[in-house]
Design a protein around this motif. Structure first.
Motif, PDB file in Angstrom:
ATOM      1  N   LYS A  50       0.829  -1.205   0.000  1.00 32.23           N
ATOM      2  CA  LYS A  50       0.000   0.000   0.000  1.00 32.23           C
ATOM      3  C   LYS A  50       0.866   1.259   0.000  1.00 32.23           C
ATOM      4  O   LYS A  50       1.954   1.295   0.581  1.00 32.23           O
ATOM      5  N   ARG A  51       0.373   2.312  -0.636  1.00 34.47           N
ATOM      6  CA  ARG A  51       1.121   3.561  -0.715  1.00 34.47           C
ATOM      7  C   ARG A  51       1.378   4.125   0.680  1.00 34.47           C
ATOM      8  O   ARG A  51       0.521   4.079   1.558  1.00 34.47           O
ATOM      9  N   GLY A  52       2.582   4.664   0.843  1.00 35.69           N
ATOM     10  CA  GLY A  52       2.952   5.247   2.124  1.00 35.69           C
ATOM     11  C   GLY A  52       4.454   5.210   2.327  1.00 35.69           C
ATOM     12  O   GLY A  52       5.222   4.901   1.409  1.00 35.69           O
ATOM     13  N   VAL A  53       4.877   5.537   3.548  1.00 33.80           N
ATOM     14  CA  VAL A  53       6.295   5.566   3.921  1.00 33.80           C
ATOM     15  C   VAL A  53       6.597   4.372   4.817  1.00 33.80           C
ATOM     16  O   VAL A  53       5.852   4.099   5.767  1.00 33.80           O
ATOM     17  N   TYR A  54       7.691   3.669   4.516  1.00 34.06           N
ATOM     18  CA  TYR A  54       8.044   2.437   5.212  1.00 34.06           C
ATOM     19  C   TYR A  54       9.466   2.496   5.766  1.00 34.06           C
ATOM     20  O   TYR A  54      10.358   3.077   5.144  1.00 34.06           O
ATOM     21  N   ALA A  55       9.662   1.836   6.896  1.00 37.69           N
ATOM     22  CA  ALA A  55      11.005   1.575   7.419  1.00 37.69           C
ATOM     23  C   ALA A  55      11.541   0.343   6.705  1.00 37.69           C
ATOM     24  O   ALA A  55      10.902  -0.720   6.720  1.00 37.69           O
ATOM     25  N   VAL A  56      12.718   0.480   6.062  1.00 38.79           N
ATOM     26  CA  VAL A  56      13.253  -0.605   5.245  1.00 38.79           C
ATOM     27  C   VAL A  56      14.760  -0.749   5.469  1.00 38.79           C
ATOM     28  O   VAL A  56      15.405   0.103   6.096  1.00 38.79           O
ATOM     29  N   TRP A  57      15.294  -1.810   4.921  1.00 40.79           N
ATOM     30  CA  TRP A  57      16.741  -1.989   4.875  1.00 40.79           C
ATOM     31  C   TRP A  57      17.094  -2.826   3.649  1.00 40.79           C
ATOM     32  O   TRP A  57      16.232  -3.484   3.061  1.00 40.79           O
ATOM     33  N   ALA A  58      18.348  -2.772   3.283  1.00 39.79           N
ATOM     34  CA  ALA A  58      18.832  -3.557   2.146  1.00 39.79           C
ATOM     35  C   ALA A  58      20.290  -3.905   2.373  1.00 39.79           C
ATOM     36  O   ALA A  58      20.996  -3.220   3.132  1.00 39.79           O
ATOM     37  N   GLU A  59      20.726  -4.959   1.718  1.00 39.66           N
ATOM     38  CA  GLU A  59      22.152  -5.297   1.737  1.00 39.66           C
ATOM     39  C   GLU A  59      22.772  -4.692   0.479  1.00 39.66           C
ATOM     40  O   GLU A  59      22.391  -5.041  -0.645  1.00 39.66           O
ATOM     41  N   ILE A  60      23.702  -3.771   0.674  1.00 40.47           N
ATOM     42  CA  ILE A  60      24.347  -3.083  -0.442  1.00 40.47           C
ATOM     43  C   ILE A  60      25.860  -3.232  -0.295  1.00 40.47           C
ATOM     44  O   ILE A  60      26.428  -2.876   0.750  1.00 40.47           O
ATOM     45  N   GLU A  61      26.471  -3.773  -1.318  1.00 47.53           N
ATOM     46  CA  GLU A  61      27.936  -3.948  -1.327  1.00 47.53           C
ATOM     47  C   GLU A  61      28.410  -4.649  -0.058  1.00 47.53           C
ATOM     48  O   GLU A  61      29.403  -4.265   0.558  1.00 47.53           O
ATOM     49  N   GLY A  62      27.647  -5.667   0.346  1.00 52.89           N
ATOM     50  CA  GLY A  62      28.066  -6.509   1.454  1.00 52.89           C
ATOM     51  C   GLY A  62      27.735  -5.999   2.842  1.00 52.89           C
ATOM     52  O   GLY A  62      28.118  -6.620   3.831  1.00 52.89           O
ATOM     53  N   ARG A  63      27.037  -4.867   2.939  1.00 51.15           N
ATOM     54  CA  ARG A  63      26.671  -4.404   4.278  1.00 51.15           C
ATOM     55  C   ARG A  63      25.200  -4.017   4.338  1.00 51.15           C
ATOM     56  O   ARG A  63      24.582  -3.672   3.339  1.00 51.15           O
ATOM     57  N   LEU A  64      24.660  -4.106   5.541  1.00 55.14           N
ATOM     58  CA  LEU A  64      23.246  -3.825   5.767  1.00 55.14           C
ATOM     59  C   LEU A  64      23.062  -2.323   5.946  1.00 55.14           C
ATOM     60  O   LEU A  64      23.715  -1.709   6.794  1.00 55.14           O
ATOM     61  N   VAL A  65      22.180  -1.737   5.141  1.00 54.09           N
ATOM     62  CA  VAL A  65      21.961  -0.290   5.163  1.00 54.09           C
ATOM     63  C   VAL A  65      20.488  -0.005   5.450  1.00 54.09           C
ATOM     64  O   VAL A  65      19.600  -0.554   4.788  1.00 54.09           O
ATOM     65  N   HIS A  66      20.227   0.846   6.433  1.00 56.49           N
ATOM     66  CA  HIS A  66      18.856   1.217   6.786  1.00 56.49           C
ATOM     67  C   HIS A  66      18.366   2.368   5.907  1.00 56.49           C
ATOM     68  O   HIS A  66      19.160   3.181   5.418  1.00 56.49           O
ATOM     69  N   GLY A  67      17.045   2.434   5.734  1.00 55.37           N
ATOM     70  CA  GLY A  67      16.502   3.531   4.945  1.00 55.37           C
ATOM     71  C   GLY A  67      15.007   3.682   5.135  1.00 55.37           C
ATOM     72  O   GLY A  67      14.373   2.936   5.878  1.00 55.37           O
ATOM     73  N   MET A  68      14.454   4.699   4.464  1.00 58.38           N
ATOM     74  CA  MET A  68      12.997   4.847   4.439  1.00 58.38           C
ATOM     75  C   MET A  68      12.553   4.870   2.984  1.00 58.38           C
ATOM     76  O   MET A  68      13.213   5.447   2.119  1.00 58.38           O
TER      77      MET A  68
END
Length: 318
Positions: free
Chosen positions: A218-236
């Motif tokens: 659903k449309r909106g703002v979410y707390a997310v994370w991803a693995e980028i270049e071998g490290r875990l990065v938090h984001g929105m």
């Protein structure tokens, strides 16, 4: 794990076979596959899964928006992690769609060398899905294989199903989706160029072109994370149509990462959706939106810090 893309001409090595669509490989699917592993271990044979490519619904209803829960790549990774030995990824044709339930057993299942099959209570097969789990048990007696029919797995009194996971995501309930999947839902796509408005707001974003057929929450703002270049990065992440700046605009998925700077264009990312922070809304201009983004970032960081301070939650996130 072997991936075999055609039916063997003759029964090959014997196997226990798990049948189903396995969209999402949720907790119910995982229980079925583990039951298959137990059967395979007892009988000293491999556990195999049978899937069709393309998905039967894509061939039969090409106009339908499918909203899958996993990409094929992620699905194979999950099978391998659970312990599946072989996946038969068989081409699906209109001729196959017209196959009778008994024809499906005789011309497909028997050729795989099955000695036992595990299915869910609502499994159907053959033309128009006329074959039932009970029919499969009857055919098993005729063709020499056993059949285990698993009853539904439940969570908080409700059946765990792909439909239930999709419903949770379409309601923006990423937390509930995670409980049913047994892991965080991943929104997979390729980073493409966007309007670059995030730079002006102080929140540069990676714009994601979502993998074909994946469901978008659903449309909106979410707390997310991803693995980028071998490290875990938090984001929105923002899922929306930019109502502050456009009367009409295509649905976009864009992520601001808190502790990353680098060129992501062309990279495939798997965005792990933990929790919705708020619904999409229209703001009265640039300054009001920027103020809200600051509050969103603070809330998002708090949510993610709580998740990753809890070892159990952090393990389940992966």
């Amino acid at each position: 794990m072997q991936i075999i893309q055609e039916l063997p001409s003759n029964p090959g090595n014997q196997c226990v076979l798990a049948l189903g669509n396995f969209d999402g490989v949720h907790l119910g699917h995982q229980r079925l596959l583990k039951s298959g592993l137990e059967q395979a271990a007892q009988k000293g044979v491999d556990l195999a899964v049978l899937l069709f490519e393309p998905h039967p619904l894509k061939l039969l209803f090409p106009e339908r928006v499918l909203g899958f829960l996993t990409t094929p790549k992620e699905q194979m990774k999950l099978f391998s992690e659970i312990g599946v030995d072989r996946v038969y990824l068989v081409p699906f044709t209109k001729g196959m769609a017209d196959t009778s339930p008994e024809g499906f057993v005789k011309d497909i299942l028997v050729k795989l060398g099955v000695i036992h099959i595990v299915v869910g209570f609502n499994y159907s097969f053959g033309a128009l899905g006329k074959g039932t789990a009970e029919d499969l048990q009857r055919y098993g007696q005729d063709y020499g294989f056993g059949v285990s029919v698993l009853q539904p797995q439940t969570f908080e009194g409700k059946v765990i199903s792909s439909t239930a996971v999709r419903k949770a995501l379409l309601n923006g309930d990423a937390v509930q989706a995670k409980k049913l999947l047994g892991r965080t839902y991943k929104l997979v796509g390729t980073v493409v160029e966007g309007e670059k408005r995030g730079h002006d707001l102080g929140y540069p974003t990676a714009n994601l072109k979502i993998h074909e057929d994946l469901i978008i929450p659903k449309r909106g703002v979410y707390a997310v994370w991803a693995e980028i270049e071998g490290r875990l990065v938090h984001g929105m992440m923002n899922i929306g149509m930019k109502p502050t700046f456009h009367e009409e605009y295509a649905l976009t998925v864009e992520i601001h990462f808190f502790d990353f700077s680098g060129d992501l264009y062309g990279m495939e990312l798997a965005i792990c959706c933990e929790e919705k922070i708020r619904d999409e809304r229209k703001f009265n201009g640039f300054d009001e939106l920027k103020g809200q983004l600051e509050r969103d970032a603070l809330k998002t960081k708090q949510v993610l810090e709580e998740i990753f301070e809890n070892p159990v939650q952090a393990v389940n996130a992966h």
